[in-house]
Design a protein around this motif. Sequence first.
Motif, mmCIF file in Angstrom:
data_model
loop_
_atom_site.group_PDB
_atom_site.id
_atom_site.type_symbol
_atom_site.label_atom_id
_atom_site.label_comp_id
_atom_site.label_asym_id
_atom_site.label_seq_id
_atom_site.Cartn_x
_atom_site.Cartn_y
_atom_site.Cartn_z
ATOM 1 N N PRO A 144 1.551 42.079 7.145
ATOM 2 C CA PRO A 144 1.776 42.166 5.708
ATOM 3 C C PRO A 144 0.443 42.212 4.971
ATOM 4 O O PRO A 144 -0.571 41.710 5.464
ATOM 5 C CB PRO A 144 2.544 40.889 5.390
ATOM 6 N N THR A 145 0.475 42.822 3.805
ATOM 7 C CA THR A 145 -0.763 43.087 3.090
ATOM 8 C C THR A 145 -1.162 41.915 2.207
ATOM 9 O O THR A 145 -0.348 41.385 1.458
ATOM 10 C CB THR A 145 -0.611 44.357 2.231
ATOM 11 N N ASN A 146 -2.397 41.531 2.331
ATOM 12 C CA ASN A 146 -3.030 40.576 1.422
ATOM 13 C C ASN A 146 -3.718 41.392 0.324
ATOM 14 O O ASN A 146 -4.503 42.282 0.655
ATOM 15 C CB ASN A 146 -4.051 39.755 2.212
ATOM 16 N N PRO A 147 -3.409 41.214 -0.965
ATOM 17 C CA PRO A 147 -2.759 40.069 -1.597
ATOM 18 C C PRO A 147 -1.303 40.271 -2.005
ATOM 19 O O PRO A 147 -0.717 39.390 -2.629
ATOM 20 C CB PRO A 147 -3.599 39.900 -2.861
ATOM 21 N N THR A 148 -0.700 41.413 -1.711
ATOM 22 C CA THR A 148 0.616 41.709 -2.281
ATOM 23 C C THR A 148 1.750 40.982 -1.579
ATOM 24 O O THR A 148 2.825 40.817 -2.149
ATOM 25 C CB THR A 148 0.899 43.218 -2.232
ATOM 26 N N ALA A 284 4.843 40.355 -8.490
ATOM 27 C CA ALA A 284 4.416 41.759 -8.492
ATOM 28 C C ALA A 284 5.019 42.577 -7.366
ATOM 29 O O ALA A 284 5.098 43.809 -7.473
ATOM 30 C CB ALA A 284 2.888 41.834 -8.436
ATOM 31 N N ALA A 285 5.417 41.935 -6.280
ATOM 32 C CA ALA A 285 6.010 42.633 -5.139
ATOM 33 C C ALA A 285 6.867 41.642 -4.382
ATOM 34 O O ALA A 285 6.693 40.421 -4.517
ATOM 35 C CB ALA A 285 4.926 43.208 -4.235
ATOM 36 N N VAL A 286 7.781 42.141 -3.590
ATOM 37 C CA VAL A 286 8.648 41.263 -2.802
ATOM 38 C C VAL A 286 7.795 40.546 -1.760
ATOM 39 O O VAL A 286 7.250 41.182 -0.844
ATOM 40 C CB VAL A 286 9.761 42.066 -2.117
ATOM 41 N N PRO A 287 7.645 39.222 -1.877
ATOM 42 C CA PRO A 287 6.747 38.506 -0.951
ATOM 43 C C PRO A 287 7.429 38.207 0.378
ATOM 44 O O PRO A 287 8.557 37.731 0.423
ATOM 45 C CB PRO A 287 6.443 37.221 -1.715
ATOM 46 N N GLN A 288 6.705 38.447 1.457
ATOM 47 C CA GLN A 288 7.253 38.191 2.786
ATOM 48 C C GLN A 288 6.254 37.488 3.686
ATOM 49 O O GLN A 288 6.406 37.487 4.903
ATOM 50 C CB GLN A 288 7.711 39.514 3.418
ATOM 51 N N SER A 289 5.216 36.892 3.061
ATOM 52 C CA SER A 289 4.211 36.183 3.843
ATOM 53 C C SER A 289 3.957 34.823 3.201
ATOM 54 O O SER A 289 4.817 34.289 2.493
ATOM 55 C CB SER A 289 2.935 37.023 3.934
ATOM 56 N N SER A 290 2.784 34.284 3.427
ATOM 57 C CA SER A 290 2.468 32.919 3.010
ATOM 58 C C SER A 290 1.808 32.856 1.640
ATOM 59 O O SER A 290 1.210 31.840 1.291
ATOM 60 C CB SER A 290 1.553 32.268 4.056
#
Length: 350
Positions: A144-148, A284-290
């Motif tokens: 997953p992309t940091n920072p999104t 800002a985006a659907v979060p799927q990480s920490s």
Amino acid sequence: MGTVVRVLLGHHGDAEVGPGLVDLAVNVRQAPLPPWLSDPVTASLSTLAAYPDGATARAAVAARHGLPPSSVLLTAGAAQAFVLIAQAFRAATHPVVVHPQFTEPEAALLAAGHRVTRVLLPPPYTLDPTLVPPSADLVFVGNPTNPTSVLHPSSALADMARPGRILVVDEAFADTTLGPSGEPEPESLAHRTDVPGLIVLRSLTKTWALAGLRIGYALAAPDVIARLAAVQPLWPVSTPALAAAAACATPVAVAAEAEIAHSLAADRAHLVSRLAEIPTVTIAAVPQSSFVLLQIPGADKIRLTLRAAGFATRRGDTFPGLGPDFIRIAVRDPATTDAFVEALKAAIPG
């Protein structure tokens, strides 16, 4: 790129942290090491008179991903791998970095003398492979992309691969992700050997709170690994870090990662629900990480107010493609989240 750009690319969450502040700026899990990890690291201190030997750790990492040891390169954190790639592929004529994402890949490319093309993903920051120019021969993307905190489909990532192109997928936070049925690491490419030119980067510093130990690794075809190893310094990974790498590749560790990912998902859901109470805050985006990326009018000033209230958050304007109305926050336990949300409510004018 100018000096100001280089300074912004070099800004990271640890710069936001200070004495007495609750740390929401750094995406490292805050938990003590489990005994199965701390014990071998501690035991390794008695062998420091000998030079590090990465064979055991390399084999363990390879087995964890179902790959041969020749497809693994252990590194001093995933960040070292960015430098190695930039150096090993100096002949690349059209390097591309897909933003918004972690800024160290671009910084490493610039330091190696590359001219970088930025591909800026529009909100909600989901990957569109067609935005990458066909002539790109070295491509960096986070998943997953940091920072999104966006998790891209592995199929979209694989679609960017082609003969003659090196595709670097930064999976530093892959072990924080779950699929629709709760399966861990649903979009990881770590096990894929059929994608041409693929380099997958992994970090052990986030979930296992080992940022100070500096341990990560690259997965790629043996000829690519050999090319990266040729520009790596001698003994690049310390003996304690190698002990950690071996421990984190065991079935016990993999099972623990999955449990942590499920707990994280619950904590993230709580954070998202609390943030929904504030009308001027947009996720800002659907979060799927920490971590979660927020867009708030005047976030650059609100961040300073939050700091005065005891909370360190990550400024968003140093990430290409974002601006001063963005901040990134780490997912923490519900009590910390509740305290932060109340402070955020108080920090927003009006």
